[in-house]
Design an enzyme around this catalytic site. Structure first.
Site, PDB file in Angstrom:
ATOM      1  N   HIS A 199       0.844  -1.204   0.000  1.00 58.94           N
ATOM      2  CA  HIS A 199       0.000   0.000   0.000  1.00 58.94           C
ATOM      3  C   HIS A 199       0.874   1.246   0.000  1.00 58.94           C
ATOM      4  O   HIS A 199       0.670   2.174  -0.798  1.00 58.94           O
ATOM      5  CB  HIS A 199      -0.913  -0.019   1.226  1.00 58.94           C
ATOM      6  CG  HIS A 199      -1.692   1.249   1.424  1.00 58.94           C
ATOM      7  ND1 HIS A 199      -3.029   1.358   1.101  1.00 58.94           N
ATOM      8  CD2 HIS A 199      -1.332   2.478   1.908  1.00 58.94           C
ATOM      9  CE1 HIS A 199      -3.444   2.579   1.368  1.00 58.94           C
ATOM     10  NE2 HIS A 199      -2.443   3.280   1.876  1.00 58.94           N
ATOM     11  N   GLU A 200       1.852   1.267   0.902  1.00 56.62           N
ATOM     12  CA  GLU A 200       2.730   2.433   1.006  1.00 56.62           C
ATOM     13  C   GLU A 200       3.643   2.563  -0.210  1.00 56.62           C
ATOM     14  O   GLU A 200       3.886   3.663  -0.714  1.00 56.62           O
ATOM     15  CB  GLU A 200       3.564   2.347   2.286  1.00 56.62           C
ATOM     16  CG  GLU A 200       2.755   2.392   3.566  1.00 56.62           C
ATOM     17  CD  GLU A 200       1.982   3.691   3.727  1.00 56.62           C
ATOM     18  OE1 GLU A 200       2.381   4.711   3.136  1.00 56.62           O
ATOM     19  OE2 GLU A 200       0.958   3.685   4.435  1.00 56.62           O
ATOM     20  N   HIS A 222       2.145   4.285  -3.208  1.00 57.50           N
ATOM     21  CA  HIS A 222       2.261   5.743  -3.142  1.00 57.50           C
ATOM     22  C   HIS A 222       3.627   6.191  -3.655  1.00 57.50           C
ATOM     23  O   HIS A 222       3.745   7.168  -4.400  1.00 57.50           O
ATOM     24  CB  HIS A 222       2.095   6.226  -1.699  1.00 57.50           C
ATOM     25  CG  HIS A 222       0.737   5.992  -1.111  1.00 57.50           C
ATOM     26  ND1 HIS A 222      -0.438   6.240  -1.789  1.00 57.50           N
ATOM     27  CD2 HIS A 222       0.362   5.551   0.119  1.00 57.50           C
ATOM     28  CE1 HIS A 222      -1.471   5.952  -1.015  1.00 57.50           C
ATOM     29  NE2 HIS A 222      -1.016   5.528   0.142  1.00 57.50           N
TER      30      HIS A 222
END
Length: 211
Positions: free
Chosen positions: A61-62, A65
């Site tokens: 998820h990170e 980004h």
């Protein structure tokens, strides 16, 4: 080109292991009544499975980004939040609840447009939705027999991979405070609604069971 510093790799690995250990403890806690040895055996057995299903869900998820930010020409780096991990350990062991904030991707740059910020923000929840769908598609293929160690590991990976990634997508799409949802909603309300509805549908299925 996306690159990783030694510190970033260290932070990612530590975050993944701590998250996996927290969930392994919570999922094994009920076995303490049967004895410490049974609890420890289940705890150890769950760690590798949860590293894949849960740890990857948080970290990818990170990193999503990061990849989108780098594509726009910004420097982005994942940094572990020690206080967040300590708080997660505290709440898990004392209250048996999970509030995990292992870290965040710090983006260095100026003049980030609303569209760029929205697309960087939505990348994380989209990864969680993609992972949830992937794990869900594998569920009919894995063994549900607890005496089959390999099958049990795969069953845990698929089951919790689907559940955790579904919940992560919904949580991060809430348009509140520093969460991704507010930035996505500010950029494009229609896209936010569509993605949020999809995430809610997956979370509902996870809540009521995937059998």
């Amino acid at each position: 080109m996306v690159s990783f510093t030694a510190r970033e790799v260290r932070d990612i690995l530590i975050s993944m292991f701590v998250i996996a250990a927290i969930f392994a403890y919570l999922f094994s806690k009920g076995l303490l009544a049967n004895g410490t040895e049974i609890f420890l055996n289940n705890f150890i057995l769950l760690i590798p499975a949860l590293l894949v299903s849960v740890g990857l869900g948080f970290v990818l998820h990170e990193l999503a980004h990061k990849f989108v930010a780098v594509r726009y020409g910004f420097y982005a780096e994942f940094r572990m939040w020690v206080e967040g991990l300590m708080f997660a350990l505290f709440t898990a062991f004392i209250f048996s609840v999970v509030f995990v904030a292992p870290g965040a991707v710090y983006i260095h740059g100026t003049n980030i447009s609303k569209e760029q910020n929205g697309k960087i923000s939505i990348a994380g929840p989209l990864v969680n939705i993609a992972l949830a769908l992937f794990f869900l598609s594998l569920f009919p293929l894995v063994s549900h027999n607890p005496t089959d160690i390999v099958g049990y590991e795969l069953h845990v990976i698929v089951t919790y991979g689907f559940i955790i990634n579904s919940l992560l997508a919904v949580f991060n799409l809430i348009p509140f405070g520093p969460l991704d949802g507010g930035k996505v909603l500010s950029w494009n309300p229609v896209i936010w609604i569509l993605i949020f509805i999809m995430a809610i549908m997956l979370a509902i299925k996870a809540y009521f069971g995937i059998y």
